[in-house]
Design an enzyme around this catalytic site. Sequence first.
Site, PDB file in Angstrom:
ATOM      1  CG  ASP A  38      39.757  67.482  36.521  1.00 47.90           C
ATOM      2  OD1 ASP A  38      40.564  67.584  37.460  1.00 47.90           O
ATOM      3  OD2 ASP A  38      39.493  68.415  35.738  1.00 47.90           O
ATOM      4  CE  LYS A  60      39.591  71.084  40.608  1.00 45.76           C
ATOM      5  NZ  LYS A  60      39.428  72.392  41.242  1.00 45.76           N
ATOM      6  CG  MET A 169      29.923  72.576  34.141  1.00 42.96           C
ATOM      7  SD  MET A 169      31.404  73.421  34.767  1.00 42.96           S
ATOM      8  CE  MET A 169      31.668  74.638  33.465  1.00 42.96           C
TER       9      MET A 169
END
Length: 535
Positions: A38, A60, A169
């Site tokens: 990633d 990602k 996130m």
Amino acid sequence: MINPTGKVYLMGAGLGEIAYLTLQAQQLLSQAEVIIYDALVDNSILTLVPANCLKLEVGKRGGKPSTLQTEINQLLVKYCQEGKQVIRLKGGDPFIFGRTTSEIQDLIESECKFEVIPGLSSALAAPTLAHIPLTDPVMSRCFAVLTAHDLEALDWQIVSQIETLVILMGGRNLAEIVHQLLRHERLPQTSIAIIQSGGCPQQKVWVGRLNDIVEITANQSLSPCVIVVGEVVRLRDFINPDQYPWQQNQLPKNTILNQHIMNQLLLGKTILVTRSVEQSSIQSDLLKAQGAIVIEMPALVITPPSSWESLDQAIVQLGSSSENPFDWLILTSSNAVEYFFNRLITLGKDTRSLGQTKIAVVGKKTAASLQERYLKPDFIPPDFIADSLVEHFPESLAGKRILFPRVETGGREILVQELTAKGAILVEVAAYESGCPDSISTEVLDALQTQKIDIITFASSKTVKNFCQLIQTLPEQSLPPNYLDTIWIASIGPQTSKSCQSLLGRVDIEAQEYTLEGLTQAIIEISGKRKTQCL
């Protein structure tokens, strides 16, 4: 038919830095044949894999293009069935808000061997490194870890009652997270911390309350971040060891770590290091030890020469008679050392073939490469540059036969001219070739476009030329006008500085000692001076 030797390791990279990898992960990375990783994985981890390992980045990163999950699954199956040892490298832990179960499902259906390697999740590590405990006998008897990808899917009535929340996130949705918590009766005075780039040199922490954190972080780019909500945030000042006087100056003097903690002169500086594709960057480690954020830009591709003929003939001559055909062997780079001695072994010979031939090298790094082969140079010129080799040569060059394995094209001719002018009989042979990579990585391009770079380092004239060549291959208007105006240009020595002046218009920093250590020291010194001026 499935090759039974293939296996996929679904691995967590922790916080991204090598320091937070497990020992098991490091060992497996050193044996990898394919790595599918990633974008948030730090480039330093990629230096652990073998040079011939196939590296595939699949994105990602929030807001950036990514490879479709179905395509990632297919890649894992494909390379496993080819009998490869495959690493699927994810940030944090592979099971914390990753798509690992989807990948496993396809591996099972294809009868591929797999194993899950745990990693240190930022949900746990980032708060700890920011001095915030997630549990406490009084303030927090439990905590929950959430993802902010789909806020509408959360039952905020229940979520708001949990003593401590860890939200991943959530940087782009901070205002909505705060709104939902306040709407569902969380007190406005509840403490909240936002930890950006936890565990990295650029880590930042914002602390506030639900009623003011949005204002505190206004106009700030928060991602990637971990958000902690709860009264445990108030323990941060108490737990932080840096506030206590007996914690200070506990390390031995003159250690790299102590220097890093006490000076911090490059803390927050983002430095673009141009280097060879094949080589891990010693300079990156030196800069990171001083707190810098390092982005590596491959600007040289080292390959074998177009023909081994001239080098092979010279090596055959080395062992052809009892009388030495060469008085001196001159090596001016680590690449010359590597390719010359590897070719010597390929032809069935070893260092005994050198006989009484003396060895001169240019630079500490070249000398170190030679010493790795248990050989000590007979001569290293002062200043560590080729220009001083002829001037300070330890004996008369008249009539001396010299073997000079060098880059096939693009090398400096002045050394050849000076040796010949002094009467040396010079035999030049192509030992390797250096070229320009095909393109700039997305990470480097993004950093240049967003003007995150503070300093660019160049350790050779070729890296300057190739940097300019790569920039010229970009579509028009890919970079901001005058993008170099806010960037310091750092050079390892006079010849590289000439290339900087010619191609980039200026040079801001030049090493006094023409080594990677000297270049790093020059950057530290000028950063310290400018920092003092700003104060």
